[in-house]
Design a protein around this motif. Structure first.
Motif, PDB file in Angstrom:
ATOM      1  N   UNK A  51       7.250 -17.579 -17.161  1.00 24.10           N
ATOM      2  CA  UNK A  51       8.649 -17.833 -17.509  1.00 24.10           C
ATOM      3  C   UNK A  51       9.721 -17.220 -16.672  1.00 24.10           C
ATOM      4  N   UNK A  52       9.195 -15.825 -16.298  1.00 26.35           N
ATOM      5  CA  UNK A  52      10.118 -14.952 -15.561  1.00 26.35           C
ATOM      6  C   UNK A  52       9.858 -15.222 -13.910  1.00 26.35           C
ATOM      7  N   UNK A  53       9.152 -15.978 -13.701  1.00 29.28           N
ATOM      8  CA  UNK A  53       8.946 -16.708 -12.104  1.00 29.28           C
ATOM      9  C   UNK A  53       8.221 -15.455 -11.423  1.00 29.28           C
ATOM     10  N   UNK A  59      13.753 -18.772 -25.188  1.00 28.27           N
ATOM     11  CA  UNK A  59      12.287 -19.313 -25.339  1.00 28.27           C
ATOM     12  C   UNK A  59      11.616 -19.747 -24.066  1.00 28.27           C
ATOM     13  N   UNK A  60      12.547 -20.546 -23.206  1.00 28.84           N
ATOM     14  CA  UNK A  60      12.141 -21.129 -21.876  1.00 28.84           C
ATOM     15  C   UNK A  60      11.832 -19.843 -21.086  1.00 28.84           C
ATOM     16  N   UNK A  61      12.677 -18.880 -21.019  1.00 31.61           N
ATOM     17  CA  UNK A  61      12.428 -17.840 -20.211  1.00 31.61           C
ATOM     18  C   UNK A  61      11.860 -16.627 -20.577  1.00 31.61           C
ATOM     19  N   UNK A  62      11.524 -16.712 -21.743  1.00 26.79           N
ATOM     20  CA  UNK A  62      10.888 -15.179 -22.373  1.00 26.79           C
ATOM     21  C   UNK A  62       9.722 -15.468 -23.347  1.00 26.79           C
ATOM     22  N   UNK A  63       9.461 -16.766 -23.921  1.00 28.99           N
ATOM     23  CA  UNK A  63       8.557 -17.115 -24.920  1.00 28.99           C
ATOM     24  C   UNK A  63       7.437 -17.174 -24.430  1.00 28.99           C
TER      25      UNK A  63
END
Length: 362
Positions: free
Chosen positions: A16-18, A211-215
């Protein structure tokens, strides 16, 4: 209910965090996907994006700042973040009460006799001439009405809470040192911030975007990232859209159904993170990425190195050399991988003039 162990959560976080694979996103899209980058240290976001994006050009971020598509402002946790302009406008009002309370938590005694509505009106009147001002200049301009409060508390309340402001370039541009000059967001971006909607659309958007970036994540993690009180009504409103897991502690974890949750055995490359990176600070339970014994490193502003997806070292730059200090013994293959990535980072930070890296003994 499916239980996600620490390694599964780690790989989901990296994806999520690339950080599991560098992304080919435009810089603006990456900033938006991440829900902003913590940026109280102005140069740190450049390293954060270099570690996440293929062929990252720091000039692209500088151009987004001068082009008013990305903004430096106080938001999550009352810390300075880089955010996409459209996100600042959509979200800022949702943070108003939290920002006020956090400033009062520090300066309650000094601001005890200050009517915050009157203070906001006085600050807006000063800024109405369109002239960017430092926090100190703005505070001194209104301090005569509240001589007992002191300039610092008045200034903090104005620029971090009462008046949505942007920190203007050249602050935050690549390789530029500049003081903070503030201008209301409405003046800088040419549009008012969105009002609160009765159905809390902004809160629901924050839940989804977090949630898209950390879930997958617990509501306590959402609260730790945002500084807001867990957004219970917004979580309830979107809950039917979400899938539910548990971690090994038994906490309920929420997630978007189609978001990436890679195989826990997916290899994770070495990554160098800047100070205060939200990949660590964006959680209440940070054990998915950092051992509890080292939890304080990022809070203290240490830059860290991820090895196999976890914090394994700190780093700094000294005399053009990236110096890595392992937190424990690094196997030979990991030391080699850290050396290679550290050399690439040194080259990025020096515009190709140095690729020196030194990995100290663990």
């Amino acid at each position: 209910m499916t239980v996600l162990d620490t390694r599964a959560l780690n790989r989901a976080t990296l994806a999520r965090q690339l950080l599991l694979e560098r992304a080919g996103l435009p810089v603006h899209d990456a900033v938006a996907h991440l829900g902003g980058l913590q940026a109280q240290e102005p140069q740190e976001p450049f390293t954060g994006l270099w570690s996440r994006l293929r062929a990252f050009d720091p000039a692209a971020l500088s151009e987004l700042l001068t082009g008013r598509r990305v903004v430096r402002t106080h938001l999550m946790r009352r810390t300075v973040h880089l955010l996409a302009a459209e996100d600042v406008l959509a979200w800022r009002t949702r943070f108003d009460a939290m920002l006020r309370q956090r400033v009062l938590g520090t300066y309650r005694r000094e601001l005890a006799g200050v009517d915050l509505g009157e203070l906001a009106a006085a600050g807006r009147a000063v800024l109405a001439d369109g002239e960017p001002r430092s926090m100190g200049d703005l505070a001194r301009a209104v301090a005569g009405r509240w001589p007992g409060a002191g300039p610092r508390p008045l200034g903090e309340m104005l620029v971090a809470a009462l008046i949505p402001v942007a920190q203007l370039p050249p602050r935050g541009l690549w390789r530029v040192k500049a003081g903070v000059r503030n201008l209301p967001l409405t003046a800088w971006l040419g549009r008012d911030v969105d009002p609160l909607a009765p159905d809390d659309v902004a809160g629901q958007a924050l839940v989804r975007r977090y949630l898209a970036a950390y879930g997958p994540a617990a509501t306590a993690d959402l609260r730790a990232w945002s500084g807001l009180a867990g957004l219970p009504a917004a979580v309830k409103a979107v809950r039917e859209e979400l899938v539910v897991f548990r971690d090994e502690r038994g906490r309920e974890l929420l997630d978007l159904p189609d978001a990436p949750r890679p195989d826990p055995d997916t290899p994770a490359p070495v990554r160098f993170l800047p100070a205060f990176d939200n990949a660590i600070l964006g959680y209440d339970d940070r054990s998915r990425i950092i051992d509890d014994a080292h939890r304080g490193l990022s809070v203290a502003g240490e830059r860290v190195v991820l090895v196999d997806g976890r914090v394994a070292a700190t780093w700094q730059v000294a005399d053009g050399t990236v110096v890595v200090k392992p937190l424990g013994r690094l196997p030979k293959a990991d030391r080699a991988a850290v050396t290679v990535e550290g050399g690439e980072l040194a080259s990025f930070l020096s515009d190709g003039e140095s690729d020196r890296v030194r990995v100290e003994a663990g």
